[in-house]
Motif scaffolding. Structure first.
Motif, mmCIF file in Angstrom:
data_model
loop_
_atom_site.group_PDB
_atom_site.id
_atom_site.type_symbol
_atom_site.label_atom_id
_atom_site.label_comp_id
_atom_site.label_asym_id
_atom_site.label_seq_id
_atom_site.Cartn_x
_atom_site.Cartn_y
_atom_site.Cartn_z
ATOM 1 N N MET A 1 39.902 -36.806 -6.166
ATOM 2 C CA MET A 1 41.162 -37.166 -5.792
ATOM 3 C C MET A 1 42.056 -35.731 -6.010
ATOM 4 N N GLU A 2 42.479 -35.092 -5.122
ATOM 5 C CA GLU A 2 43.036 -33.805 -5.280
ATOM 6 C C GLU A 2 44.679 -34.118 -5.613
ATOM 7 N N LEU A 3 45.011 -33.306 -6.802
ATOM 8 C CA LEU A 3 46.177 -33.224 -7.207
ATOM 9 C C LEU A 3 47.138 -32.007 -6.852
ATOM 10 N N THR A 4 48.151 -32.277 -6.628
ATOM 11 C CA THR A 4 49.031 -31.018 -6.323
ATOM 12 C C THR A 4 49.314 -30.192 -7.686
ATOM 13 N N PRO A 5 49.581 -28.945 -7.731
ATOM 14 C CA PRO A 5 49.943 -28.158 -8.927
ATOM 15 C C PRO A 5 51.029 -29.031 -9.713
ATOM 16 N N ALA A 6 51.977 -29.465 -9.089
ATOM 17 C CA ALA A 6 53.229 -30.286 -9.724
ATOM 18 C C ALA A 6 52.727 -31.419 -10.253
ATOM 19 N N GLU A 7 51.790 -32.431 -9.433
ATOM 20 C CA GLU A 7 51.263 -33.488 -9.863
ATOM 21 C C GLU A 7 50.404 -33.313 -11.370
ATOM 22 N N LEU A 8 49.562 -32.079 -11.128
ATOM 23 C CA LEU A 8 48.698 -32.062 -12.433
ATOM 24 C C LEU A 8 49.496 -31.675 -13.540
ATOM 25 N N THR A 9 50.300 -31.003 -13.397
ATOM 26 C CA THR A 9 51.329 -30.306 -14.599
ATOM 27 C C THR A 9 51.868 -31.557 -15.103
ATOM 28 N N VAL A 10 52.565 -32.474 -14.511
ATOM 29 C CA VAL A 10 53.220 -33.657 -15.196
ATOM 30 C C VAL A 10 52.192 -34.605 -15.664
ATOM 31 N N LEU A 11 51.192 -34.700 -14.958
ATOM 32 C CA LEU A 11 49.946 -35.757 -15.241
ATOM 33 C C LEU A 11 49.552 -34.986 -16.847
ATOM 34 N N GLY A 12 49.382 -33.631 -16.876
ATOM 35 C CA GLY A 12 48.825 -33.027 -18.101
ATOM 36 C C GLY A 12 50.021 -33.351 -19.274
ATOM 37 N N LEU A 13 51.146 -33.329 -18.972
ATOM 38 C CA LEU A 13 51.943 -33.416 -20.002
ATOM 39 C C LEU A 13 52.019 -34.789 -20.506
ATOM 40 N N ILE A 14 51.727 -35.860 -19.511
ATOM 41 C CA ILE A 14 51.583 -37.268 -20.084
ATOM 42 C C ILE A 14 50.151 -37.373 -20.672
ATOM 43 N N ILE A 15 49.424 -36.658 -20.206
ATOM 44 C CA ILE A 15 47.848 -36.924 -20.994
ATOM 45 C C ILE A 15 47.938 -36.244 -22.624
#
Length: 183
Positions: free
Chosen positions: A1-15
């Motif tokens: 599942m590909e994430l946009t850079p914005a999605e990955l950034t937000v997800l990374g902060l939540i991780i």
């Protein structure tokens, strides 16, 4: 599942740790993340909704609370998707559109003096950006490894552009022949 850079950034902060939307905005602002991503304040909740619908984040069962205070946690699937996408972004060379290249491609529309003035203006902006990033870096010390790497990479790119601009901005008036040869 590909994430946009914005999605990955937000997800990374939540991780890093469970967060609500306003907490994400604060982290994005404090870390200067908008210097290298296109996450607007208004898009944070949109991104959270997308990540939740895809099963990458969840909100644990809790008493009803205002939507803005829903604390999101990463799911196992979210952690796996984030890791895969981070590795792909680090390891794969991808073309990045750079608006300055569009301007340079249209160099025949400009006079030499205009071009040099534009280069010097950009050079001054790059110097300001470098100073701002260094100040943000100092303000957040000690930095975790990912933040150190982001700052290091960002500063390296800016320093390389500053070097290129400084060389190009030194083209003296009447040096059109040299400029054309270099191009």
């Amino acid at each position: 599942m590909e994430l946009t850079p914005a999605e990955l950034t937000v997800l990374g902060l939540i991780i890093e740790r469970p967060r609500h939307g306003y907490d994400l905005e604060q982290a994005i602002e404090e870390r200067g993340i908008r210097q290298w991503t296109d996450i607007g304040f208004s898009s944070i909740y949109y991104l959270l909704s997308k990540l939740e619908k895809r099963g990458l984040v969840r909100v644990p069962e809790a008493p009803a609370a205002a939507k803005s205070r829903r604390v999101f946690q990463a799911t196992d699937e979210g952690r796996e998707a984030a890791a895969r996408n981070a590795l792909a972004l680090i390891g794969e060379l991808r073309p990045v559109p750079h608006p300055v290249l569009v301007g340079i491609a249209n160099l025949p529309l400009l006079g030499e003096r205009e071009y040099v003035q534009a280069l010097r203006a950009r050079l001054a902006q790059i110097a300001e950006r470098i100073a701002a990033i260094r100040a943000a870096q100092r303000a957040q010390a000690p930095l975790p490894a990912p933040a150190r790497e982001v700052f290091s990479y960002s500063l390296s790119l800016l320093e390389a552009e500053r070097s290129w601009l400084a060389e190009r901005a030194q083209v003296p008036d009447g040096g059109q022949d040299r400029l054309q040869e270099d191009l």
